[in-house]
Design a protein around this motif. Sequence first.
Motif, mmCIF file in Angstrom:
data_model
loop_
_atom_site.group_PDB
_atom_site.id
_atom_site.type_symbol
_atom_site.label_atom_id
_atom_site.label_comp_id
_atom_site.label_asym_id
_atom_site.label_seq_id
_atom_site.Cartn_x
_atom_site.Cartn_y
_atom_site.Cartn_z
ATOM 1 N N UNK A 19 0.827 -1.214 0.000
ATOM 2 C CA UNK A 19 0.000 0.000 0.000
ATOM 3 C C UNK A 19 0.857 1.259 0.000
ATOM 4 N N UNK A 20 1.972 1.226 0.723
ATOM 5 C CA UNK A 20 2.884 2.369 0.749
ATOM 6 C C UNK A 20 3.468 2.593 -0.646
ATOM 7 N N UNK A 21 3.911 1.531 -1.297
ATOM 8 C CA UNK A 21 4.471 1.648 -2.643
ATOM 9 C C UNK A 21 3.413 2.209 -3.594
ATOM 10 N N UNK A 22 2.192 1.706 -3.494
ATOM 11 C CA UNK A 22 1.103 2.216 -4.333
ATOM 12 C C UNK A 22 0.877 3.712 -4.087
ATOM 13 N N UNK A 23 0.905 4.114 -2.831
ATOM 14 C CA UNK A 23 0.711 5.520 -2.478
ATOM 15 C C UNK A 23 1.835 6.387 -3.050
ATOM 16 N N UNK A 24 3.065 5.898 -2.954
ATOM 17 C CA UNK A 24 4.211 6.670 -3.421
ATOM 18 C C UNK A 24 4.306 6.728 -4.942
ATOM 19 N N UNK A 25 3.534 5.888 -5.634
ATOM 20 C CA UNK A 25 3.476 5.999 -7.096
ATOM 21 C C UNK A 25 2.980 7.384 -7.493
ATOM 22 N N UNK A 26 2.141 7.954 -6.668
ATOM 23 C CA UNK A 26 1.584 9.277 -6.947
ATOM 24 C C UNK A 26 2.548 10.415 -6.672
ATOM 25 N N UNK A 27 3.674 10.117 -6.067
ATOM 26 C CA UNK A 27 4.675 11.143 -5.780
ATOM 27 C C UNK A 27 5.142 11.059 -4.335
ATOM 28 N N UNK A 67 10.463 13.872 7.203
ATOM 29 C CA UNK A 67 11.124 12.988 6.251
ATOM 30 C C UNK A 67 10.138 12.771 5.117
ATOM 31 N N UNK A 68 10.609 13.035 3.914
ATOM 32 C CA UNK A 68 9.791 12.866 2.715
ATOM 33 C C UNK A 68 10.289 11.615 1.999
ATOM 34 N N UNK A 69 9.380 10.682 1.767
ATOM 35 C CA UNK A 69 9.738 9.421 1.108
ATOM 36 C C UNK A 69 9.285 9.423 -0.339
ATOM 37 N N UNK A 70 10.102 8.792 -1.167
ATOM 38 C CA UNK A 70 9.766 8.634 -2.577
ATOM 39 C C UNK A 70 10.252 7.269 -3.040
ATOM 40 N N UNK A 71 9.648 6.783 -4.120
ATOM 41 C CA UNK A 71 10.107 5.540 -4.724
ATOM 42 C C UNK A 71 11.443 5.799 -5.409
ATOM 43 N N UNK A 72 12.289 4.800 -5.403
ATOM 44 C CA UNK A 72 13.554 4.884 -6.138
ATOM 45 C C UNK A 72 13.332 4.274 -7.517
ATOM 46 N N UNK A 73 13.392 5.086 -8.565
ATOM 47 C CA UNK A 73 13.147 4.574 -9.914
ATOM 48 C C UNK A 73 14.074 3.420 -10.293
#
Length: 111
Positions: A19-27, A67-73
């Motif tokens: 769910x976290x990964x899905x959420x971070x897809x949006x930015x 802390x701002x989290x983002x996906x690592x491309x």
Amino acid sequence: MAVTVQQQLAAISERNRFRIVELLKGGPQPVGGIVDALGLEQPQVSRHLRLLAEVGVVEATKRAQQRIYRLRPEAMQVLNDWVQGFAALWAERMDRLGSLLDDDRAPEQNP
């Protein structure tokens, strides 16, 4: 230590981390935003984020007290490449099946 695709998949496969990964897809999201979106307690979210960071799926930057989290491309590309290997395999198998079906449908020749 090099992280394997298996470790990344194992990390992502847990429901809340997925769910976290899905959420971070949006930015990128601050931890508080992730907490609010998932309805989990902050310590739970932090543990999930720490594990995702350990396998290289997410990374954090610090902005003031947040802390701002983002996906690592790069991590997503490794997973995509792994999945695409199976897509090529299935495309080949479907092509062979199509050929077999075409051969089966060919009109019989009279001797």
